[in-house]
Design a protein around this motif. Sequence first.
Motif, PDB file in Angstrom:
ATOM      1  N   LYS A 199       0.823  -1.196   0.000  1.00 23.75           N
ATOM      2  CA  LYS A 199       0.000   0.000   0.000  1.00 23.75           C
ATOM      3  C   LYS A 199       0.862   1.252   0.000  1.00 23.75           C
ATOM      4  O   LYS A 199       1.864   1.340   0.703  1.00 23.75           O
ATOM      5  N   THR A 200       0.466   2.229  -0.819  1.00 17.34           N
ATOM      6  CA  THR A 200       1.089   3.550  -0.828  1.00 17.34           C
ATOM      7  C   THR A 200      -0.029   4.588  -0.748  1.00 17.34           C
ATOM      8  O   THR A 200      -1.209   4.238  -0.846  1.00 17.34           O
ATOM      9  N   PRO A 201       0.292   5.870  -0.612  1.00 12.88           N
ATOM     10  CA  PRO A 201      -0.772   6.889  -0.647  1.00 12.88           C
ATOM     11  C   PRO A 201      -1.564   6.899  -1.953  1.00 12.88           C
ATOM     12  O   PRO A 201      -2.648   7.478  -2.012  1.00 12.88           O
ATOM     13  N   LEU A 202      -1.033   6.240  -2.999  1.00 14.39           N
ATOM     14  CA  LEU A 202      -1.743   6.191  -4.280  1.00 14.39           C
ATOM     15  C   LEU A 202      -2.652   4.973  -4.395  1.00 14.39           C
ATOM     16  O   LEU A 202      -3.297   4.780  -5.428  1.00 14.39           O
ATOM     17  N   GLY A 203      -2.643   4.115  -3.370  1.00 11.83           N
ATOM     18  CA  GLY A 203      -3.508   2.949  -3.426  1.00 11.83           C
ATOM     19  C   GLY A 203      -2.740   1.654  -3.221  1.00 11.83           C
ATOM     20  O   GLY A 203      -1.619   1.649  -2.707  1.00 11.83           O
ATOM     21  N   MET A 204      -3.356   0.553  -3.640  1.00 12.28           N
ATOM     22  CA  MET A 204      -2.818  -0.790  -3.396  1.00 12.28           C
ATOM     23  C   MET A 204      -2.227  -1.369  -4.679  1.00 12.28           C
ATOM     24  O   MET A 204      -2.780  -1.196  -5.764  1.00 12.28           O
ATOM     25  N   LEU A 205      -1.117  -2.091  -4.511  1.00 10.06           N
ATOM     26  CA  LEU A 205      -0.529  -2.864  -5.601  1.00 10.06           C
ATOM     27  C   LEU A 205      -0.599  -4.338  -5.215  1.00 10.06           C
ATOM     28  O   LEU A 205      -0.085  -4.742  -4.165  1.00 10.06           O
ATOM     29  N   GLU A 206      -1.197  -5.143  -6.088  1.00  6.23           N
ATOM     30  CA  GLU A 206      -1.424  -6.542  -5.778  1.00  6.23           C
ATOM     31  C   GLU A 206      -0.173  -7.381  -6.044  1.00  6.23           C
ATOM     32  O   GLU A 206       0.493  -7.216  -7.073  1.00  6.23           O
ATOM     33  N   ILE A 207       0.128  -8.269  -5.093  1.00  2.00           N
ATOM     34  CA  ILE A 207       1.203  -9.243  -5.279  1.00  2.00           C
ATOM     35  C   ILE A 207       0.690 -10.354  -6.185  1.00  2.00           C
ATOM     36  O   ILE A 207      -0.422 -10.854  -6.003  1.00  2.00           O
ATOM     37  N   ASP A 208       1.470 -10.745  -7.160  1.00  2.00           N
ATOM     38  CA  ASP A 208       1.126 -11.907  -7.977  1.00  2.00           C
ATOM     39  C   ASP A 208       1.514 -13.149  -7.172  1.00  2.00           C
ATOM     40  O   ASP A 208       2.654 -13.619  -7.239  1.00  2.00           O
ATOM     41  N   ASP A 209       0.567 -13.660  -6.388  1.00  2.00           N
ATOM     42  CA  ASP A 209       0.916 -14.709  -5.437  1.00  2.00           C
ATOM     43  C   ASP A 209       1.298 -16.021  -6.118  1.00  2.00           C
ATOM     44  O   ASP A 209       2.115 -16.789  -5.609  1.00  2.00           O
TER      45      ASP A 209
END
Length: 423
Positions: A67-77
Motif C-alpha cells: 500500500k502507498t498513498p496512491l492505493g494498493m498494488l497486488e502481489i502476484d501470489d
Amino acid sequence: NAANPAVPRGDLIVAFAPHAGYIYSGGVAAYTYKAVKTRKIKRIILLGPSHHSLFKGVSVYREGYMKTPLGMLEIDDGLAGSLINEEKDARFYPDAFRKEHSLEVQLPFIQEALGRVKIVPILVGMLTKDSFDFITHRLTEILRSDSQTILIVSTDLSHYHSYEKAREMDNLVIEDILNLSVEALERDLRSKRGEMCGSYPAIIGLSVARMLGATHGVLLKYANSGDTAGRKDSVVGYASIVILKSNLTPEERATLLNLARETVKSYVKTGRVPEPEISDRRLLANGAAFVTLYKRGHRLRGCIGNIIPVMPLYKSVIRNAVAAATRDPRFRPVEPEELDEIDVEVTVLSPLERISDISEIIIGRHGLYIEKEGRSGILLPQVATEFHWTKEEFLRAVSEKAGLPPDAWKTATLYRFTAEIIN
C-alpha cells in the motif's frame, strides 16, 4: 513528466532505478519509469538489497498487497510462490520487508507510470550459490515465457565520496552494466573500484539479462546527490539504465563484416590488426561471434569463434578473424596471395539454451553445442542448411565434431542457439 529519455531501440528486459529519497534520486528514477511506460507491461518483478535485515539467500514477498498513498498494488501470489524454494534459500522473511525502503520507493512510480499491474517484490540478503543459481534460472524462465513481465533492479551507486571521485567510480560501474559484463562488474565491486548498495541484485539482473539474449544497455540518466539536492563533498550516485535485446541494424552488420574483412587482410599482410574507434553501444557490449572464411565462395578455409560473451562484440570479431585466418588447426594459415579469393562471414550468437528434447531443435534456425565426458563441439545453424541435413544427421554431425561416436547425442548434454549471419 520532467523526464524525457530517448526511446531506446529493442525489447526491454531489465531496468535499473535508484532508491534514495525522492528529492535526491527521484528525478533519475523517473527516467526508468518513463521508458517502462512505453512498453506493454502487466507484471513487474522488483529486486533490491536488504539494508536492515540479515538473512541467507532471498526473501520473496508471498501474497497480499503493498500500500502507498496512491492505493494498493497486488502481489502476484502464483508467481511469487513459484519463486520460493526453501532448499535453495529462497523464502519469505516478513521482517526483511518491515523497514526496507529499496522496493517501496519504486511503488508510486509504478502506480503512476503503469497503473494496476501486479508485482513480485524480492529482497536479496547474504546470497548463497544455491539461491543465486535458483533465482537467476527461475527469473530467466519467467521472463522468457512472458514478454509482458520485466525485472526492475533497485540500487544506488557509490556512497559518500567527493563529487569527482563518485563520478569516476560510478562511470566504471555503469560501463560494466551497459556492456553486460557480469565479470567486469564483479571484479570492480570486489576491488572497491566501484560501489553499489544493490550489488547482488545487479549481478542477478545482469545475469538474467544475458541468459535471455540481451544485447546492450542504455544509460538514460545519471546524477548524484551533489547534482540534485545535497552537498558536493559527500555524495551518492544514481543511474537510470535499461537493458535491451535487439537485432543488429544494417549499419552495424556492415561495420562488423568490414571489420572482419579488414582484420584478415591486415593481419595476413602485416601481422597487425585494425584499431577502430567504436562508439556504437551495441558493438561495445560483450558478445559472442564466429568468423568463417571461404575460398572461392564455397570451400571452407577457416572458422573460429567463442560461445561465451567475454569481450566487446567488435573485439570478438577482430580476435576470431585473426584466429580463423591463422590458427584453425584444420588448415594452414592464409597466405597474402589468397586474399582476393577469400570470402568472410560473421555469425553473432545468442546465449546457449539447454534442451531436454530434440523436438526443440529447428533446422535452419538453431545451431547445436554438445558436451559429454569432457568433450564438446559446436555447429552453426547455417551448416545444417548448407548440407541439407535432417535433424538426426545434424545431431550425428555435432557428436562427431566433438570427437564422440555418432550416437553420443542421445546421452549427452545438448544446447541450442540462434544466430545473426552476416555475409
